[in-house]
Design a protein around this motif. Sequence first.
Motif, PDB file in Angstrom:
ATOM      1  N   UNK A 156      17.465  -9.406 -13.568  1.00  0.00           N
ATOM      2  CA  UNK A 156      18.184 -10.516 -12.934  1.00  0.00           C
ATOM      3  C   UNK A 156      17.248 -11.307 -12.031  1.00  0.00           C
ATOM      4  N   UNK A 157      16.466 -10.597 -11.235  1.00  0.00           N
ATOM      5  CA  UNK A 157      15.531 -11.259 -10.317  1.00  0.00           C
ATOM      6  C   UNK A 157      14.505 -12.086 -11.078  1.00  0.00           C
ATOM      7  N   UNK A 158      14.003 -11.511 -12.179  1.00  0.00           N
ATOM      8  CA  UNK A 158      13.019 -12.226 -12.991  1.00  0.00           C
ATOM      9  C   UNK A 158      13.628 -13.473 -13.626  1.00  0.00           C
ATOM     10  N   UNK A 159      14.835 -13.332 -14.182  1.00  0.00           N
ATOM     11  CA  UNK A 159      15.500 -14.471 -14.816  1.00  0.00           C
ATOM     12  C   UNK A 159      15.805 -15.570 -13.807  1.00  0.00           C
ATOM     13  N   UNK A 160      16.240 -15.181 -12.606  1.00  0.00           N
ATOM     14  CA  UNK A 160      16.562 -16.170 -11.569  1.00  0.00           C
ATOM     15  C   UNK A 160      15.327 -16.948 -11.148  1.00  0.00           C
ATOM     16  N   UNK A 161      14.202 -16.252 -11.030  1.00  0.00           N
ATOM     17  CA  UNK A 161      12.961 -16.910 -10.631  1.00  0.00           C
ATOM     18  C   UNK A 161      12.532 -17.934 -11.677  1.00  0.00           C
ATOM     19  N   UNK A 162      12.701 -17.582 -12.942  1.00  0.00           N
ATOM     20  CA  UNK A 162      12.337 -18.482 -14.033  1.00  0.00           C
ATOM     21  C   UNK A 162      13.283 -19.679 -14.118  1.00  0.00           C
ATOM     22  N   UNK A 164      15.370 -20.947 -11.781  1.00  0.00           N
ATOM     23  CA  UNK A 164      15.562 -21.756 -10.578  1.00  0.00           C
ATOM     24  C   UNK A 164      14.284 -22.415 -10.076  1.00  0.00           C
ATOM     25  N   UNK A 165      13.188 -22.261 -10.797  1.00  0.00           N
ATOM     26  CA  UNK A 165      11.945 -22.932 -10.417  1.00  0.00           C
ATOM     27  C   UNK A 165      11.477 -23.810 -11.571  1.00  0.00           C
ATOM     28  N   UNK A 167       8.184 -24.599 -12.413  1.00  0.00           N
ATOM     29  CA  UNK A 167       6.908 -24.331 -13.060  1.00  0.00           C
ATOM     30  C   UNK A 167       6.615 -22.851 -13.305  1.00  0.00           C
ATOM     31  N   UNK A 168       7.377 -21.970 -12.682  1.00  0.00           N
ATOM     32  CA  UNK A 168       7.059 -20.553 -12.834  1.00  0.00           C
ATOM     33  C   UNK A 168       7.525 -20.049 -14.202  1.00  0.00           C
ATOM     34  N   UNK A 169       6.660 -19.333 -14.912  1.00  0.00           N
ATOM     35  CA  UNK A 169       6.998 -18.869 -16.266  1.00  0.00           C
ATOM     36  C   UNK A 169       7.792 -17.560 -16.239  1.00  0.00           C
ATOM     37  N   UNK A 170       8.387 -17.222 -17.374  1.00  0.00           N
ATOM     38  CA  UNK A 170       9.026 -15.924 -17.553  1.00  0.00           C
ATOM     39  C   UNK A 170       7.940 -14.904 -17.860  1.00  0.00           C
ATOM     40  N   UNK A 171       8.044 -13.707 -17.283  1.00  0.00           N
ATOM     41  CA  UNK A 171       6.975 -12.714 -17.428  1.00  0.00           C
ATOM     42  C   UNK A 171       7.537 -11.397 -17.930  1.00  0.00           C
ATOM     43  N   UNK A 172       6.664 -10.568 -18.469  1.00  0.00           N
ATOM     44  CA  UNK A 172       7.014  -9.196 -18.830  1.00  0.00           C
ATOM     45  C   UNK A 172       7.129  -8.379 -17.549  1.00  0.00           C
ATOM     46  N   UNK A 173       8.090  -7.476 -17.535  1.00  0.00           N
ATOM     47  CA  UNK A 173       8.270  -6.647 -16.352  1.00  0.00           C
ATOM     48  C   UNK A 173       7.345  -5.442 -16.450  1.00  0.00           C
ATOM     49  N   UNK A 174       6.170  -5.580 -15.849  1.00  0.00           N
ATOM     50  CA  UNK A 174       5.200  -4.488 -15.824  1.00  0.00           C
ATOM     51  C   UNK A 174       4.381  -4.566 -14.544  1.00  0.00           C
TER      52      UNK A 174
END
Length: 284
Positions: A156-162, A164-165, A167-174
């Motif tokens: 959820x945190x990763x999706x929200x960052x992608x 709601x911004x 320029x920030x890209x979606x990333x693998x959770x690692x």
Amino acid sequence: MLLAFDVGNTNIVLGLFQDGRMITNWRLETDNNKSADEYGMIINQLFKYEDLDINEVKDVIISTVVPSVLYTLQHLSVKYFHRKAIVIGAGIKTGLVVKYDNPKQVGADRIVNAVAAHAKYGGPLIIIDFGTATTFCAVSEKAEYLGGTIAPGLKISSDALFEKTAKLPKVELEEPGHVICRNTINSIQGGLVYGHMGMVDYIVKKMKAELQEYSADASQEVKVIATGGLATLIDGGIDCIDYVDKMLTLEGLEIIYRKNKKIRKKSPGPVREGRDCNYAEDSF
């Protein structure tokens, strides 16, 4: 055989049990738009792939935090397994004393996890479920479900960052391996993963201190059990987790099934599609 459904916001995890032992398990995507027939065909193919006979399933149990999927799975249970499913909810015998202000507000998955963890590890304990949300549950040595905390999960945190911004890209959770990162991808990964580790470490510390108020012996060890898809990732960077148990929810469903299978007020089946099909939750 018993077929157990653990329905989360992101995935449905199925476990197949025979004589109390898990034979196999599968993971599907939770899809509100799928019909009972679509899920039924997928499950039928999974059975065939593992050379299992779907007709040997004698009962079904469901835990869900997605109400919209519940009717579909109840329909599936009647049509494909000729059984009214046991649904985790009010009236189910669990062996826990729920101390929540309103017990009906506690997610079914949290109760099921607590049942399994207390049966396997004793108490007092803290259960952390790394799912769509990250949940923390406290259980006393007397099998009292005391309550807990709910936080946004890593995904959820990763999706929200992608979302709601700009320029920030979606990333693998690692885990990136360091927090002084030299590129945007690693910077996001570091913030998400290490930030979540820090949150878990702090909440566990606070929860352990509060658990002392409920214990007759303040020196008694509080065990911390982690489950869920991202448990291993977070466990790798902190020391507060004692056990990672990925199958905790499914095992809890099997335990609850054994506590309830002989005391149904209504027969679980067999029933025929289109007749005697009451999809409301059975009372126990």
